[in-house]
Design an enzyme around this catalytic site. Structure first.
Site, PDB file in Angstrom:
ATOM      1  N   LEU A  86     -81.442  73.522  61.181  1.00  0.00           N
ATOM      2  CA  LEU A  86     -81.612  72.243  60.503  1.00  0.00           C
ATOM      3  C   LEU A  86     -80.522  71.264  60.922  1.00  0.00           C
ATOM      4  CD1 LEU A  86     -82.405  73.577  56.896  1.00  0.00           C
ATOM      5  CD2 LEU A  86     -83.974  73.124  58.790  1.00  0.00           C
ATOM      6  N   GLU A  87     -80.945  70.119  61.429  1.00  0.00           N
ATOM      7  CA  GLU A  87     -80.077  68.981  61.722  1.00  0.00           C
ATOM      8  C   GLU A  87     -79.071  69.225  62.848  1.00  0.00           C
ATOM      9  OE1 GLU A  87     -81.306  66.630  60.400  1.00  0.00           O
ATOM     10  OE2 GLU A  87     -81.344  66.557  58.226  1.00  0.00           O
TER      11      GLU A  87
END
Length: 221
Positions: A86-87
């Site tokens: 994530l991210e």
């Protein structure tokens, strides 16, 4: 990511009770702790930062979460039903090596759930303007799909979040500017200026379509 976005991504990745879940670049593991608490999965979070992992362990409490410090890739040995990133795909310049490692440790039929900043590579002028440009490596969607396919992964779900993340970047930019004196006392003047510059660029790029933000799930065949 907002909590609702994390929940939707976990749902599309079919995270189930007892599943072995690997969370890459987990930081303090806010999304991972939430997913573990709500799904009953078995969770391993991996990050390079010892201080972030210390916070993650403290906040995890009695949740069935484990944490390891490592520089990625390679990925930890093991077999996992679901892998999250994530991210932070943005920070990996060699995405082929990353996808190869993801495929190596995923179970057959396993799911890779991730977010990605989609767009052309940064120009030299853009790299000069962006703080920490050595961790900013967007990828075009067609190229990403090919990298996934070559690694044995097929995209089964995709959702664009460009407008929501542009709004978030803009809101953070506004707050950072308003609180810049207090922030500078904590992290220094230069770091504060770089924080503001980076969020201004992301707000501009997401707003103009220079970069688009997607959440995706790919399945190992």
């Amino acid at each position: 990511m907002r909590a609702a976005e994390v929940r939707r991504l976990a749902h599309q990745a079919r995270v189930s009770p007892g599943d072995s879940v690997l969370d890459l670049c987990c930081g303090v593991a806010g999304p991972g702790r939430m997913i573990t608490a709500e799904s009953g999965c078995r969770y391993l979070g991996v990050d390079h930062s010892a201080s972030a992992l210390a916070i993650a362990r403290q906040l995890a409490g009695s949740l069935p979460c484990r944490f390891e410090q490592a520089h990625l890739p390679p990925l930890p040995d093991g077999r996992f039903e679901v892998i999250f990133l994530l991210e932070t795909m943005l920070a990996f310049p060699d995405k082929e090596a990353l996808m190869g490692e993801v495929t190596r440790v995923l179970e057959p039929g396993g799911r890779f759930a991730f977010t990605v900043e989609e767009g052309r590579p940064l120009t030299q002028q853009e790299r000069t303007r962006m703080p920490g440009a050595d961790t900013v490596w967007p990828i075009e969607l067609a190229e990403l799909t090919g990298v996934l396919r070559n690694a044995g992964l097929t995209v089964i779900w995709r959702q664009e979040y460009s407008s929501a993340h542009q709004a978030m970047a803009t809101a953070l930019l506004r707050c950072y500017r308003a609180d810049s004196p207090q922030i500078a006392r904590q992290i220094g003047t230069q770091a504060t200026a770089e924080l503001i510059t980076a969020h201004q660029l992301w707000s501009d790029w997401l707003g103009s379509g220079r970069v688009r933000k997607f959440a995706m799930v790919a399945k190992k065949q």
